[in-house]
Enzyme design. Structure first.
Site, PDB file in Angstrom:
ATOM      1  CB  ALA A 104       4.492  12.566  12.575  1.00 64.06           C
TER       2      ALA A 104
ATOM      3  N   GLY B 272       1.250  16.485  10.703  1.00 62.38           N
ATOM      4  CA  GLY B 272       0.401  16.209  11.860  1.00 62.38           C
ATOM      5  C   GLY B 272      -0.104  17.467  12.554  1.00 62.38           C
TER       6      GLY B 272
ATOM      7  CD  GLU C  36      -2.135  14.628   9.017  1.00 60.54           C
ATOM      8  OE1 GLU C  36      -1.071  14.562   9.662  1.00 60.54           O
ATOM      9  OE2 GLU C  36      -2.489  13.764   8.209  1.00 60.54           O
TER      10      GLU C  36
HETATM   11  N1  CAA Z   1      10.082  15.955  13.659  1.00 61.11           N
HETATM   12  C1  CAA Z   1      11.193  15.944  14.427  1.00 61.11           C
HETATM   13  N2  CAA Z   1      11.944  17.031  14.652  1.00 61.11           N
HETATM   14  C2  CAA Z   1      11.558  18.179  14.062  1.00 61.11           C
HETATM   15  C3  CAA Z   1      10.430  18.258  13.249  1.00 61.11           C
HETATM   16  C4  CAA Z   1       9.657  17.075  13.062  1.00 61.11           C
HETATM   17  N3  CAA Z   1       8.516  17.055  12.338  1.00 61.11           N
HETATM   18  N4  CAA Z   1      10.301  19.520  12.784  1.00 61.11           N
HETATM   19  C5  CAA Z   1      11.333  20.212  13.315  1.00 61.11           C
HETATM   20  N5  CAA Z   1      12.103  19.406  14.069  1.00 61.11           N
HETATM   21  C6  CAA Z   1      13.321  19.758  14.806  1.00 61.11           C
HETATM   22  C7  CAA Z   1      14.498  19.940  13.865  1.00 61.11           C
HETATM   23  O1  CAA Z   1      15.066  18.685  13.523  1.00 61.11           O
HETATM   24  C8  CAA Z   1      15.415  20.806  14.697  1.00 61.11           C
HETATM   25  O2  CAA Z   1      16.065  20.003  15.652  1.00 61.11           O
HETATM   26  P1  CAA Z   1      17.634  20.262  15.991  1.00 61.11           P
HETATM   27  O3  CAA Z   1      17.673  21.650  16.571  1.00 61.11           O
HETATM   28  O4  CAA Z   1      17.931  19.199  16.980  1.00 61.11           O
HETATM   29  O5  CAA Z   1      18.365  20.160  14.692  1.00 61.11           O
HETATM   30  C9  CAA Z   1      14.443  21.704  15.462  1.00 61.11           C
HETATM   31  O6  CAA Z   1      13.170  21.035  15.411  1.00 61.11           O
HETATM   32  C10 CAA Z   1      14.270  23.072  14.825  1.00 61.11           C
HETATM   33  O7  CAA Z   1      13.939  22.885  13.478  1.00 61.11           O
HETATM   34  P2  CAA Z   1      14.733  23.571  12.250  1.00 61.11           P
HETATM   35  O8  CAA Z   1      16.148  23.824  12.633  1.00 61.11           O
HETATM   36  O9  CAA Z   1      14.476  22.753  11.032  1.00 61.11           O
HETATM   37  O10 CAA Z   1      13.979  24.963  12.198  1.00 61.11           O
HETATM   38  P3  CAA Z   1      13.775  25.880  10.909  1.00 61.11           P
HETATM   39  O11 CAA Z   1      13.236  27.162  11.418  1.00 61.11           O
HETATM   40  O12 CAA Z   1      14.980  25.917  10.067  1.00 61.11           O
HETATM   41  O13 CAA Z   1      12.622  25.140  10.063  1.00 61.11           O
HETATM   42  C11 CAA Z   1      10.541  23.934   9.755  1.00 61.11           C
HETATM   43  C12 CAA Z   1      11.322  24.964  10.612  1.00 61.11           C
HETATM   44  C13 CAA Z   1      10.262  24.531   8.385  1.00 61.11           C
HETATM   45  C14 CAA Z   1       9.231  23.693  10.481  1.00 61.11           C
HETATM   46  C15 CAA Z   1      11.378  22.645   9.613  1.00 61.11           C
HETATM   47  O14 CAA Z   1      11.798  22.229  10.907  1.00 61.11           O
HETATM   48  C16 CAA Z   1      10.642  21.482   8.986  1.00 61.11           C
HETATM   49  O15 CAA Z   1      10.479  21.458   7.780  1.00 61.11           O
HETATM   50  N6  CAA Z   1      10.214  20.488   9.815  1.00 61.11           N
HETATM   51  C17 CAA Z   1       9.614  19.277   9.335  1.00 61.11           C
HETATM   52  C18 CAA Z   1       8.197  19.519   8.889  1.00 61.11           C
HETATM   53  C19 CAA Z   1       7.592  18.269   8.326  1.00 61.11           C
HETATM   54  O16 CAA Z   1       8.024  17.710   7.342  1.00 61.11           O
HETATM   55  N7  CAA Z   1       6.488  17.818   8.974  1.00 61.11           N
HETATM   56  C20 CAA Z   1       5.753  16.669   8.529  1.00 61.11           C
HETATM   57  C21 CAA Z   1       6.218  15.456   9.248  1.00 61.11           C
HETATM   58  S1  CAA Z   1       5.491  13.996   8.571  1.00 61.11           S
HETATM   59  C22 CAA Z   1       3.977  13.912   9.244  1.00 61.11           C
HETATM   60  O17 CAA Z   1       3.536  14.762   9.984  1.00 61.11           O
HETATM   61  C23 CAA Z   1       3.233  12.664   8.825  1.00 61.11           C
HETATM   62  C24 CAA Z   1       1.835  12.644   9.164  1.00 61.11           C
HETATM   63  O18 CAA Z   1       0.925  12.661   8.387  1.00 61.11           O
HETATM   64  C25 CAA Z   1       1.479  12.547  10.538  1.00 61.11           C
END
Ligand code: CAA
Length: 264
Positions: free
Chosen positions: A70, A115, A118
């Site tokens: 998400a 998500g 999911e």
């Molecule tokens: N939401 C919004 N933006 C996201 C995102 C997310 N879930 N995941 C990645 N992004 C964005 C980052 O903020 C970044 O944006 P900027 O370039 O503007 O800074 C861009 O995508 C690239 O990401 P990273 O620089 O972090 O890339 P990375 O290669 O270093 O890491 C990753 C990749 C491990 C996937 C890392 O981005 C990450 O951990 N993302 C979040 C994953 C997460 O926690 N997902 C669960 C969300 S909660 C959920 O889904 C609830 C539910 O049950 C529905």
């Protein structure tokens, strides 16, 4: 009626296969409310066109992500009511995937987190690239999975594995996802779509009513006591004998020719 235009997804149809691509590569295809509504609208197109669309593939755009969860930026300031609404939107869309008559295959091309896992878990079948990573990292953000992860992941991999993944928030790679039964196939990145489409084509060559009924009874029967589920299968098996596809399929076998199904 004209079909909707989309900002955050791509929707394409070719050879009877629809492909829905989550297309927000700058945020690693994170799901916000608009994207969930667009997924829902695209699924309505698929549902309404069983004669034209025989299978659905869901994937993510770019090299890196299927769906990284998400959208945390869009979600972080939500209150409890708004958060529930976002979850409801996701359940509406993901429930539609499960209820489609057509088989849906997730082609998981990279990160499938929160998500993302999911969404993939809502599809009938998951094929992953060797680069794919799966996880439910919600607890690392102080919340629980809200798009079905506590339920669908558990049904796919069992309670212990689901609890291990959800409570640790740790990621697993494609090989481990295959080992625990979360994905059905692992392919090199450049072969993922070819293998996924090959599977879709194999499925599409079969009787569409039978495929849709098999999906339905597998899903609906899974939560029933075995004796009721078997009764349910018996009823639907009987119903297939009222279709032209059954006559065609069995005649084709006896006449030693390839069946030509009409979905009637
Ligand atoms: N939401 C919004 N933006 C996201 C995102 C997310 N879930 N995941 C990645 N992004 C964005 C980052 O903020 C970044 O944006 P900027 O370039 O503007 O800074 C861009 O995508 C690239 O990401 P990273 O620089 O972090 O890339 P990375 O290669 O270093 O890491 C990753 C990749 C491990 C996937 C890392 O981005 C990450 O951990 N993302 C979040 C994953 C997460 O926690 N997902 C669960 C969300 S909660 C959920 O889904 C609830 C539910 O049950 C529905």
């Amino acid at each position: 009626m004209s079909e909707p235009t989309f900002q955050n997804i791509l929707f394409d149809e070719s050879e009877g296969i629809a492909t829905l691509t989550i297309n927000r590569p700058k945020s690693l295809n994170a799901l916000d409310a608009t994207t969930l509504k667009e997924i829902s609208a695209a699924l309505d197109i698929v549902k309404g066109a069983p004669d034209r669309i025989k299978a659905l593939i869901i994937t993510g755009s770019g090299e890196k992500a299927f769906v990284a969860g998400a959208d945390i930026g869009a979600m972080h300031a939500l209150n409890a009511i708004e958060a529930r609404e976002l979850s409801r939107l996701a359940h509406e869309a993901f429930g539609k995937i499960e209820r489609l008559q057509q088989i849906t295959i997730a082609a998981v091309n990279g990160y499938a987190l929160g998500g993302g896992t999911e969404l993939a878990s809502s599809c009938d079948i998951r094929y992953a690239s060797t680069k794919a990573k799966f996880g439910q990292p919600e607890v690392t953000l102080g919340v629980i999975p809200g798009f079905g992860g506590t339920q669908r992941l558990t049904r796919l991999v069992g309670r212990g594995k689901a609890k291990e993944m959800i409570a640790s928030g740790a990621m697993i790679d494609a090989k481990e996802a295959y080992r625990i039964g979360l994905v059905e196939e692992v392919a090199e990145p450049d072969e993922l779509m070819v293998k996924t489409r090959d599977l879709a084509k194999k499925i599409m060559a079969n009787g569409p009513i039978a495929v849709g009924m098999a999906k339905y009874v597998i899903d609906r029967g899974a939560d029933l006591p075995l004796d009721l589920a078997i009764d349910f299968e018996t009823q639907l098996w009987g119903e297939t004998f009222a279709t032209e596809d059954q006559t065609e399929g069995m005649n084709a076998f006896l006449e030693k020719r390839k069946a030509s199904f009409t979905g009637k």
